[in-house]
Design a protein around this motif. Structure first.
Motif, PDB file in Angstrom:
ATOM      1  N   ILE A  66      19.435 -45.463  28.719  1.00 49.15           N
ATOM      2  CA  ILE A  66      18.860 -46.739  28.546  1.00 49.15           C
ATOM      3  C   ILE A  66      18.712 -47.391  29.965  1.00 49.15           C
ATOM      4  O   ILE A  66      17.773 -47.981  30.605  1.00 49.15           O
ATOM      5  N   LEU A  67      19.804 -47.560  30.551  1.00 48.52           N
ATOM      6  CA  LEU A  67      20.050 -48.249  32.015  1.00 48.52           C
ATOM      7  C   LEU A  67      19.373 -47.515  33.133  1.00 48.52           C
ATOM      8  O   LEU A  67      18.673 -48.039  33.730  1.00 48.52           O
ATOM      9  N   THR A  68      19.476 -46.400  33.227  1.00 50.48           N
ATOM     10  CA  THR A  68      18.716 -45.564  34.302  1.00 50.48           C
ATOM     11  C   THR A  68      17.196 -45.527  33.978  1.00 50.48           C
ATOM     12  O   THR A  68      16.481 -45.651  34.919  1.00 50.48           O
ATOM     13  N   THR A  69      16.764 -45.790  32.714  1.00 54.12           N
ATOM     14  CA  THR A  69      15.422 -45.937  32.151  1.00 54.12           C
ATOM     15  C   THR A  69      14.935 -47.393  32.894  1.00 54.12           C
ATOM     16  O   THR A  69      13.817 -47.562  33.647  1.00 54.12           O
ATOM     17  N   GLU A  70      15.606 -48.364  32.715  1.00 56.24           N
ATOM     18  CA  GLU A  70      15.486 -49.845  33.347  1.00 56.24           C
ATOM     19  C   GLU A  70      15.557 -49.944  34.899  1.00 56.24           C
ATOM     20  O   GLU A  70      14.865 -50.604  35.335  1.00 56.24           O
ATOM     21  N   MET A  71      16.173 -48.677  35.528  1.00 53.24           N
ATOM     22  CA  MET A  71      16.237 -48.602  36.720  1.00 53.24           C
ATOM     23  C   MET A  71      15.371 -47.595  37.355  1.00 53.24           C
ATOM     24  O   MET A  71      15.434 -47.320  38.652  1.00 53.24           O
TER      25      MET A  71
ATOM     26  N   GLY B 167      13.933 -43.824  41.570  1.00 56.55           N
ATOM     27  CA  GLY B 167      12.919 -42.903  41.464  1.00 56.55           C
ATOM     28  C   GLY B 167      12.534 -42.182  40.347  1.00 56.55           C
ATOM     29  O   GLY B 167      13.414 -41.699  39.605  1.00 56.55           O
ATOM     30  N   VAL B 168      11.177 -42.208  40.116  1.00 56.12           N
ATOM     31  CA  VAL B 168      10.859 -41.271  38.933  1.00 56.12           C
ATOM     32  C   VAL B 168      11.575 -39.706  38.712  1.00 56.12           C
ATOM     33  O   VAL B 168      11.710 -39.253  37.858  1.00 56.12           O
ATOM     34  N   LYS B 169      11.363 -39.055  39.832  1.00 54.41           N
ATOM     35  CA  LYS B 169      11.829 -37.811  39.724  1.00 54.41           C
ATOM     36  C   LYS B 169      13.217 -37.731  39.533  1.00 54.41           C
ATOM     37  O   LYS B 169      13.611 -36.914  38.477  1.00 54.41           O
ATOM     38  N   ILE B 170      14.026 -38.507  39.966  1.00 59.46           N
ATOM     39  CA  ILE B 170      15.622 -38.679  39.629  1.00 59.46           C
ATOM     40  C   ILE B 170      15.755 -39.127  38.116  1.00 59.46           C
ATOM     41  O   ILE B 170      16.428 -38.416  37.401  1.00 59.46           O
ATOM     42  N   TRP B 171      14.837 -40.003  38.144  1.00 59.11           N
ATOM     43  CA  TRP B 171      14.878 -40.728  36.385  1.00 59.11           C
ATOM     44  C   TRP B 171      14.691 -39.383  35.483  1.00 59.11           C
ATOM     45  O   TRP B 171      15.549 -39.340  34.520  1.00 59.11           O
ATOM     46  N   ARG B 172      13.564 -38.604  35.616  1.00 58.79           N
ATOM     47  CA  ARG B 172      13.076 -37.575  34.783  1.00 58.79           C
ATOM     48  C   ARG B 172      14.459 -36.550  34.623  1.00 58.79           C
ATOM     49  O   ARG B 172      14.617 -36.223  33.588  1.00 58.79           O
ATOM     50  N   LYS B 173      15.094 -36.340  35.518  1.00 60.79           N
ATOM     51  CA  LYS B 173      16.117 -35.470  35.332  1.00 60.79           C
ATOM     52  C   LYS B 173      17.510 -36.054  34.599  1.00 60.79           C
ATOM     53  O   LYS B 173      17.900 -35.437  33.775  1.00 60.79           O
ATOM     54  N   LEU B 174      17.689 -37.427  34.974  1.00 58.17           N
ATOM     55  CA  LEU B 174      18.650 -37.909  33.862  1.00 58.17           C
ATOM     56  C   LEU B 174      18.219 -38.213  32.691  1.00 58.17           C
ATOM     57  O   LEU B 174      19.084 -38.032  31.726  1.00 58.17           O
ATOM     58  N   HIS B 175      16.885 -38.301  32.645  1.00 54.45           N
ATOM     59  CA  HIS B 175      16.384 -38.588  31.020  1.00 54.45           C
ATOM     60  C   HIS B 175      16.567 -37.122  30.278  1.00 54.45           C
ATOM     61  O   HIS B 175      16.364 -37.237  29.081  1.00 54.45           O
ATOM     62  N   MET B 176      16.579 -36.275  30.762  1.00 51.52           N
ATOM     63  CA  MET B 176      16.929 -34.791  30.121  1.00 51.52           C
ATOM     64  C   MET B 176      18.165 -34.830  29.314  1.00 51.52           C
ATOM     65  O   MET B 176      18.419 -34.014  29.012  1.00 51.52           O
ATOM     66  N   LEU B 177      19.045 -35.780  29.701  1.00 53.13           N
ATOM     67  CA  LEU B 177      20.349 -35.889  29.023  1.00 53.13           C
ATOM     68  C   LEU B 177      20.030 -36.480  27.668  1.00 53.13           C
ATOM     69  O   LEU B 177      20.871 -36.311  26.751  1.00 53.13           O
ATOM     70  N   SER B 178      19.047 -37.103  27.084  1.00 48.86           N
ATOM     71  CA  SER B 178      18.679 -37.533  25.902  1.00 48.86           C
ATOM     72  C   SER B 178      18.762 -36.598  24.790  1.00 48.86           C
ATOM     73  O   SER B 178      19.435 -37.260  23.925  1.00 48.86           O
ATOM     74  N   PRO B 179      18.313 -35.302  24.974  1.00 49.24           N
ATOM     75  CA  PRO B 179      18.648 -34.569  23.799  1.00 49.24           C
ATOM     76  C   PRO B 179      20.129 -34.438  23.491  1.00 49.24           C
ATOM     77  O   PRO B 179      20.479 -34.188  22.413  1.00 49.24           O
ATOM     78  N   ILE B 180      20.829 -34.425  24.483  1.00 50.29           N
ATOM     79  CA  ILE B 180      22.501 -34.595  24.169  1.00 50.29           C
ATOM     80  C   ILE B 180      22.880 -35.504  23.509  1.00 50.29           C
ATOM     81  O   ILE B 180      23.576 -35.659  22.420  1.00 50.29           O
ATOM     82  N   VAL B 181      22.235 -36.809  23.676  1.00 50.21           N
ATOM     83  CA  VAL B 181      22.486 -38.009  22.951  1.00 50.21           C
ATOM     84  C   VAL B 181      22.306 -37.874  21.509  1.00 50.21           C
ATOM     85  O   VAL B 181      22.837 -38.023  20.754  1.00 50.21           O
ATOM     86  N   TYR B 182      20.966 -37.213  21.465  1.00 52.19           N
ATOM     87  CA  TYR B 182      20.630 -37.052  19.862  1.00 52.19           C
ATOM     88  C   TYR B 182      21.475 -36.282  19.302  1.00 52.19           C
ATOM     89  O   TYR B 182      21.942 -36.530  18.063  1.00 52.19           O
ATOM     90  N   ILE B 183      21.645 -35.094  19.868  1.00 51.48           N
ATOM     91  CA  ILE B 183      22.731 -34.071  19.207  1.00 51.48           C
ATOM     92  C   ILE B 183      24.115 -34.648  18.920  1.00 51.48           C
ATOM     93  O   ILE B 183      24.585 -34.332  17.921  1.00 51.48           O
ATOM     94  N   MET B 184      24.358 -35.064  19.897  1.00 51.26           N
ATOM     95  CA  MET B 184      25.862 -35.788  19.859  1.00 51.26           C
ATOM     96  C   MET B 184      25.878 -36.942  18.615  1.00 51.26           C
ATOM     97  O   MET B 184      26.898 -36.788  17.872  1.00 51.26           O
ATOM     98  N   VAL B 185      24.985 -37.943  18.838  1.00 47.94           N
ATOM     99  CA  VAL B 185      25.082 -38.863  17.643  1.00 47.94           C
ATOM    100  C   VAL B 185      24.954 -38.134  16.309  1.00 47.94           C
ATOM    101  O   VAL B 185      25.495 -38.576  15.051  1.00 47.94           O
TER     102      VAL B 185
END
Length: 185
Positions: free
Chosen positions: A106-111, A116-134
């Motif tokens: 969420i913080l990287t989405t806000e930033m 930069g969108v390119k870096i954000w997209r790479k970081l946002h790819m961690l989202s599936p890990i969040v869903y799986i872990m939760v």
């Protein structure tokens, strides 16, 4: 704070946060599916962000209320440091790490404009890990996870996410005709 009330609050907050996170993941994926098919993603990106934010707020409440649980007597270290607690160490650690990854997402989405969108997209790819872990955290440690209603909630969530992932990454008929098997990157 009364033990019973703390237990109900913790459960309710955990379940609510999970439902909001599931809906966030599904709305984000649905927006991408629409975009893939040449449609406007509509309100789904906004819905995705709002649901993720609320999932985080409710998860923060879920974490905070654990400090007042008189049954487990958690310390802040137990609640905030992975593998520090002796109470169901692995599922607690999975939940803590998932919580931190949710906040980071969420913080990287806000930033995203600053990083930069390119870096954000790479970081946002961690989202599936969040869903799986939760999901693993809830199934493993949730006191209700074996009840029909709670188990059904997880099944519906997992099925919905997997279906949308399939639709998101499925090659369209036009792609198959344009790029025969094995020639598309």
């Amino acid at each position: 704070m009364d033990l019973l009330n703390t237990w109900y609050l913790t459960r309710a907050a955990g379940i609510t946060s999970y439902v909001l996170l599931s809906l966030s993941v599904m709305s984000g994926l649905y927006g991408l599916v629409r975009k893939k098919h040449g449609q406007s993603p509509g309100i789904y990106p906004l819905l995705h962000t709002a649901l993720a934010n609320w999932a985080m707020y409710i998860a923060m409440f879920h974490v905070a209320i654990l400090f007042f649980d008189q049954y487990t007597n958690f310390t802040w270290k137990d609640i905030l440091v992975p593998f520090a607690t002796t109470y169901k160490t692995i599922p607690m650690a999975i939940g803590i790490i998932g919580f931190y990854l949710l906040i980071a997402t969420i913080l990287t989405t806000e930033m995203r404009n600053k990083i930069g969108v390119k870096i954000w997209r790479k970081l946002h790819m961690l989202s599936p890990i969040v869903y799986i872990m939760v999901t693993l955290h809830g199934l493993w440690i949730g006191t209700d996870s074996k009840t029909t209603g709670s188990f059904g909630m997880y099944v519906i969530s997992i099925f919905g996410v997997l279906l949308l992932l399939f639709l998101r990454f499925k090659r369209s008929r036009q792609q198959v005709l344009k790029y025969p098997r094995g020639t598309m990157n």
